[in-house]
Design an enzyme around this catalytic site. Sequence first.
Site, PDB file in Angstrom:
ATOM      1  CE  LYS A  10      -1.668   1.536   4.114  1.00  0.00           C
ATOM      2  NZ  LYS A  10      -1.336   2.913   4.473  1.00  0.00           N
ATOM      3  CG  ASN A  11       2.317   2.687   3.516  1.00  0.00           C
ATOM      4  OD1 ASN A  11       1.149   3.000   3.254  1.00  0.00           O
ATOM      5  ND2 ASN A  11       2.747   2.466   4.746  1.00  0.00           N
TER       6      ASN A  11
ATOM      7  NE  ARG B 153      -1.520  13.293   8.944  1.00  0.00           N
ATOM      8  CZ  ARG B 153      -0.416  13.523   8.300  1.00  0.00           C
ATOM      9  NH1 ARG B 153       0.118  12.609   7.548  1.00  0.00           N
ATOM     10  NH2 ARG B 153       0.186  14.681   8.397  1.00  0.00           N
TER      11      ARG B 153
ATOM     12  CB  CYS C 156      -4.709  10.655  11.913  1.00  0.00           C
ATOM     13  SG  CYS C 156      -3.117   9.865  12.057  1.00  0.00           S
TER      14      CYS C 156
ATOM     15  NE  ARG D 122       0.761  10.185  10.294  1.00  0.00           N
ATOM     16  CZ  ARG D 122       0.317   9.256   9.462  1.00  0.00           C
ATOM     17  NH1 ARG D 122      -0.895   8.783   9.599  1.00  0.00           N
ATOM     18  NH2 ARG D 122       1.077   8.797   8.490  1.00  0.00           N
TER      19      ARG D 122
ATOM     20  CG  ASP E 107       3.371   1.408   9.430  1.00  0.00           C
ATOM     21  OD1 ASP E 107       2.968   2.259  10.238  1.00  0.00           O
ATOM     22  OD2 ASP E 107       3.662   1.673   8.248  1.00  0.00           O
TER      23      ASP E 107
ATOM     24  NE  ARG F 166      -6.932   4.184   5.963  1.00  0.00           N
ATOM     25  CZ  ARG F 166      -6.043   4.771   6.749  1.00  0.00           C
ATOM     26  NH1 ARG F 166      -6.295   4.938   8.012  1.00  0.00           N
ATOM     27  NH2 ARG F 166      -4.899   5.216   6.269  1.00  0.00           N
TER      28      ARG F 166
HETATM   29  N1  EPU Z   1       7.295  14.266  10.685  1.00  0.00           N
HETATM   30  C1  EPU Z   1       7.609  15.559  10.964  1.00  0.00           C
HETATM   31  N2  EPU Z   1       7.468  16.480   9.970  1.00  0.00           N
HETATM   32  C2  EPU Z   1       7.057  16.148   8.717  1.00  0.00           C
HETATM   33  C3  EPU Z   1       6.742  14.816   8.443  1.00  0.00           C
HETATM   34  C4  EPU Z   1       6.871  13.884   9.449  1.00  0.00           C
HETATM   35  O1  EPU Z   1       8.007  15.891  12.077  1.00  0.00           O
HETATM   36  O2  EPU Z   1       6.958  17.031   7.866  1.00  0.00           O
HETATM   37  C5  EPU Z   1       7.417  13.246  11.728  1.00  0.00           C
HETATM   38  C6  EPU Z   1       6.137  12.470  11.987  1.00  0.00           C
HETATM   39  O3  EPU Z   1       5.285  13.144  12.884  1.00  0.00           O
HETATM   40  C7  EPU Z   1       6.674  11.168  12.530  1.00  0.00           C
HETATM   41  C8  EPU Z   1       7.943  10.964  11.728  1.00  0.00           C
HETATM   42  O4  EPU Z   1       8.318  12.260  11.256  1.00  0.00           O
HETATM   43  O5  EPU Z   1       7.019  11.324  13.883  1.00  0.00           O
HETATM   44  C9  EPU Z   1       7.822  10.019  10.558  1.00  0.00           C
HETATM   45  O6  EPU Z   1       6.681  10.357   9.768  1.00  0.00           O
HETATM   46  P1  EPU Z   1       6.657  10.125   8.202  1.00  0.00           P
HETATM   47  O7  EPU Z   1       6.530  11.436   7.509  1.00  0.00           O
HETATM   48  O8  EPU Z   1       7.798   9.250   7.801  1.00  0.00           O
HETATM   49  O9  EPU Z   1       5.284   9.342   8.006  1.00  0.00           O
HETATM   50  P2  EPU Z   1       4.429   9.343   6.674  1.00  0.00           P
HETATM   51  O10 EPU Z   1       5.325   9.442   5.514  1.00  0.00           O
HETATM   52  O11 EPU Z   1       3.309  10.320   6.791  1.00  0.00           O
HETATM   53  C10 EPU Z   1       4.505   6.775   6.239  1.00  0.00           C
HETATM   54  C11 EPU Z   1       3.525   5.648   6.173  1.00  0.00           C
HETATM   55  C12 EPU Z   1       2.985   5.341   7.558  1.00  0.00           C
HETATM   56  C13 EPU Z   1       4.167   4.976   8.459  1.00  0.00           C
HETATM   57  C14 EPU Z   1       5.197   6.115   8.455  1.00  0.00           C
HETATM   58  C15 EPU Z   1       6.451   5.796   9.244  1.00  0.00           C
HETATM   59  C16 EPU Z   1       2.560   5.938   3.974  1.00  0.00           C
HETATM   60  C17 EPU Z   1       1.367   6.202   3.154  1.00  0.00           C
HETATM   61  N3  EPU Z   1       2.413   6.022   5.295  1.00  0.00           N
HETATM   62  O12 EPU Z   1       3.781   7.895   6.744  1.00  0.00           O
HETATM   63  O13 EPU Z   1       2.135   4.214   7.417  1.00  0.00           O
HETATM   64  O14 EPU Z   1       3.728   4.737   9.766  1.00  0.00           O
HETATM   65  O15 EPU Z   1       5.580   6.399   7.104  1.00  0.00           O
HETATM   66  O16 EPU Z   1       7.069   4.671   8.746  1.00  0.00           O
HETATM   67  O17 EPU Z   1       3.618   5.609   3.441  1.00  0.00           O
HETATM   68  C18 EPU Z   1       0.332   2.805   7.906  1.00  0.00           C
HETATM   69  O18 EPU Z   1       0.524   2.234   6.824  1.00  0.00           O
HETATM   70  O19 EPU Z   1      -0.435   2.324   8.800  1.00  0.00           O
HETATM   71  C19 EPU Z   1       1.004   4.062   8.184  1.00  0.00           C
HETATM   72  C20 EPU Z   1       0.581   4.925   9.103  1.00  0.00           C
END
Ligand code: EPU
Length: 421
Positions: free
Chosen positions: A22-23, A92, A116, A121, A307, A399
Amino acid sequence: MDALQITGGNRLRGTVRVGGAKNAALPQMAAALMADGPVALTNMPNLADVRLLAKILGELGVESSVEAGRMTLTVTDASHSIARYDLVRQMRASICVLGPLLAKRGKAVVSMPGGCAIGDRPVDLHLRGLAALGASIHLDSGNIVAEAKRLKGAEIFMGGPFGSTVLGTANVMSAAALADGVTTIEMAACEPEVADLGDLLNAMGARITGHGTPRITIEGVPSLGGAEHPLIADRIEAGTFMVAAAITNGEVTIENCRLDHLMAVVDRLRSIGVNVESENGCVTVSSSRRLAPVDVVTQPFPGFPTDLQAQLMALLCLADGNSIVTEKIYPDRFMHVAELNRMGAHLRKEGPTVIVEGVKQLIGAPVMASDLRASAALVLAGLCARGRTRVSRVYHIDRGYERIEQRLQSLGADIERVNED
Ligand code: EPU
């Protein structure tokens, strides 16, 4: 609303195949916004999040169709640049359209995602990265408005207080593919899903090296074409089935499972006494004894993935002693703790850490899912609990897991989908 009703106690046995990630799918679908020809993604999972992003892309003039797990995305109208709040707020990850839209159409208006169930996030690192490429960015009525006639290569540091950012790296890497000049991203996310996106972009004609490492170099090109690309296997789905085998003392063979994406998970499973064997691209997971407790800390890849934290915690509930689970990515991602306690677990939360005191047995109960991975953990707990468990709000699990109850049934689980209305 649907719920999953599970009668625990059956040992899972048999073979299950893992779908495309998915990701990996979501940012790659968004990358199609930048292509001058059709992008075909194979091994595409049929998931609610994928369908939602296809809808958002549809409003942005990208037509998509799916046949036998092959999704084709074609830009038919490039005049739109707005991803609406009504749709974006449901997921998101919709933020992944920001970089591609901006780079290709010169303007992107994407509703700012709110918090969320798993925490705040923020998206500050995405915005800083795109601003470094020369975009002017402001917030208007809850929308991120990003504009740039043409982006320019830059040196960008993507680290934040919790490490790098997966979708932030995806957004900046995608946008930089169409920028003038060379971009380097330092402290880029190394997750396999980022590496897979880099492979798709290169197949579209981008010049990217180092994807999958903390330093990515992107030499901008004037345009990108269509491509065909197979999505990598979903390591989180594979890890969830591994725990399902272990928690039921069963023996499950997982096909299409990339162990090199799951080293930290295999390390923790083996430490607690679960057998993990790999042969010819298949992984067999079995367990037949009381498990040992372990400590686990979630970290960016190649560390233990956040995850899978909830799912591993469900397993540790049954270990012979105390385990400590520390969440270093989302310090509040513990919505499953109170629900697992309703099933007889002994979990105590102290800040970003949960102390898991192993118990002999979990007891079935009605429980409530609050996010995708928490729901998976509750289903796993239900599979081994004495009596009946009902996991409500199962739309969360749809999802990220395709036909979860059918696949668990095929392994011998007593699980059915029921309507709660
Ligand atoms: N963060 C910041 N600033 C930003 C972005 C992120 O401080 O601008 C922080 C976040 O709050 C968090 C950390 O950095 O503490 C990592 O967040 P990241 O941005 O890597 O998360 P994401 O890219 O929004 C993806 C996956 C998530 C998974 C995270 C971490 C997708 C669609 N989602 O989210 O997957 O938990 O990476 O590995 O790729 C899930 O599949 O259940 C899921 C939540």
